[in-house]
Design a protein around this motif. Structure first.
Motif, short mmCIF file in Angstrom:
data_model
loop_
_atom_site.label_atom_id
_atom_site.label_comp_id
_atom_site.label_asym_id
_atom_site.label_seq_id
_atom_site.Cartn_x
_atom_site.Cartn_y
_atom_site.Cartn_z
N GLN A 1 0.84 -1.20 0.00
CA GLN A 1 0.00 0.00 0.00
C GLN A 1 0.87 1.25 0.00
O GLN A 1 1.80 1.35 0.80
CB GLN A 1 -0.91 0.03 1.24
CG GLN A 1 -1.76 -1.20 1.42
CD GLN A 1 -2.70 -1.45 0.26
OE1 GLN A 1 -3.29 -0.53 -0.29
NE2 GLN A 1 -2.85 -2.71 -0.10
N LEU B 1 0.02 5.03 0.25
CA LEU B 1 -0.82 6.20 0.43
C LEU B 1 0.12 7.39 0.44
O LEU B 1 1.02 7.47 1.29
CB LEU B 1 -1.61 6.11 1.73
CG LEU B 1 -2.50 7.30 2.07
CD1 LEU B 1 -3.57 7.53 1.00
CD2 LEU B 1 -3.15 7.10 3.44
N HIS C 1 -3.97 6.83 -3.44
CA HIS C 1 -3.66 5.54 -2.82
C HIS C 1 -3.34 4.56 -3.94
O HIS C 1 -4.18 4.30 -4.80
CB HIS C 1 -4.88 5.08 -2.02
CG HIS C 1 -4.63 3.85 -1.21
ND1 HIS C 1 -5.42 3.52 -0.16
CD2 HIS C 1 -3.71 2.86 -1.29
CE1 HIS C 1 -4.99 2.38 0.38
NE2 HIS C 1 -3.96 1.97 -0.31
#
Length: 166
Positions: free
Chosen positions: A67, A69, A83
């Motif tokens: 991930q 972000l 994101h």
């Protein structure tokens, strides 16, 4: 890239040299949530007055190496976000792909080229992560966003479905 500032709806200045795209930090959560809520669709589903669920989500996102972000920052101020999720898979001969979601630019910088810079960052990071394609989702009501993504080389290719679980 520099644009001139003006009245509402007119791009503000976004000097390329002053823009940094970096990993989001816990202290960025209020600014990110404010950007997520700052349009007609986001206003119906986000609650910036209660940051607890967003802070919990941030902790899960931040702990997952797939991930990314990020925030776009100018002069220490978070002015954009997205994101990026890296998805390893078996399809496409075991290929990795990337998914872009939650692209937002602060109201006073919309139309300034900042969204393009964020997408360019996501595409470059996807290449760095050896993804074979980048995909994104966009609500069917976001017609202007669809034109933006098409200008950047994305092609409408799928029909999406959702099933609310709560």
């Amino acid at each position: 890239m520099t644009t001139t500032s003006g009245s509402a709806g007119t791009p503000a200045e976004t000097p390329a040299a002053d823009l940094t795209v970096r990993r989001a930090r816990a202290e960025d959560v209020p600014a990110i949530v404010a950007m997520l809520a700052d349009d007609a669709l986001g206003a119906t589903r986000e609650t910036p007055s209660d940051l607890a669920p967003y802070r919990a989500a941030f902790e899960r996102i931040d702990a997952d190496p797939h991930q990314h972000l990020v925030v776009a920052e100018i002069d220490g101020r978070a002015v954009g976000t997205l994101h990026l999720t890296i998805i390893p898979g078996l399809s496409r001969r075991g290929s990795t792909r990337s998914l872009i979601e939650a692209v937002r630019v602060h109201t006073d910088l919309r139309g300034s080229g900042l969204g393009t810079r964020l997408i360019e960052w996501a595409v470059a990071e996807s290449r760095r992560q050896e993804s074979v394609l980048v995909q994104l989702t966009s609500d069917a009501t976001r017609v202007e966003a669809h034109r933006f993504y098409e200008r950047l080389g994305f092609q409408a290719s799928h029909l999406g479905f959702k099933m609310p679980l709560t």
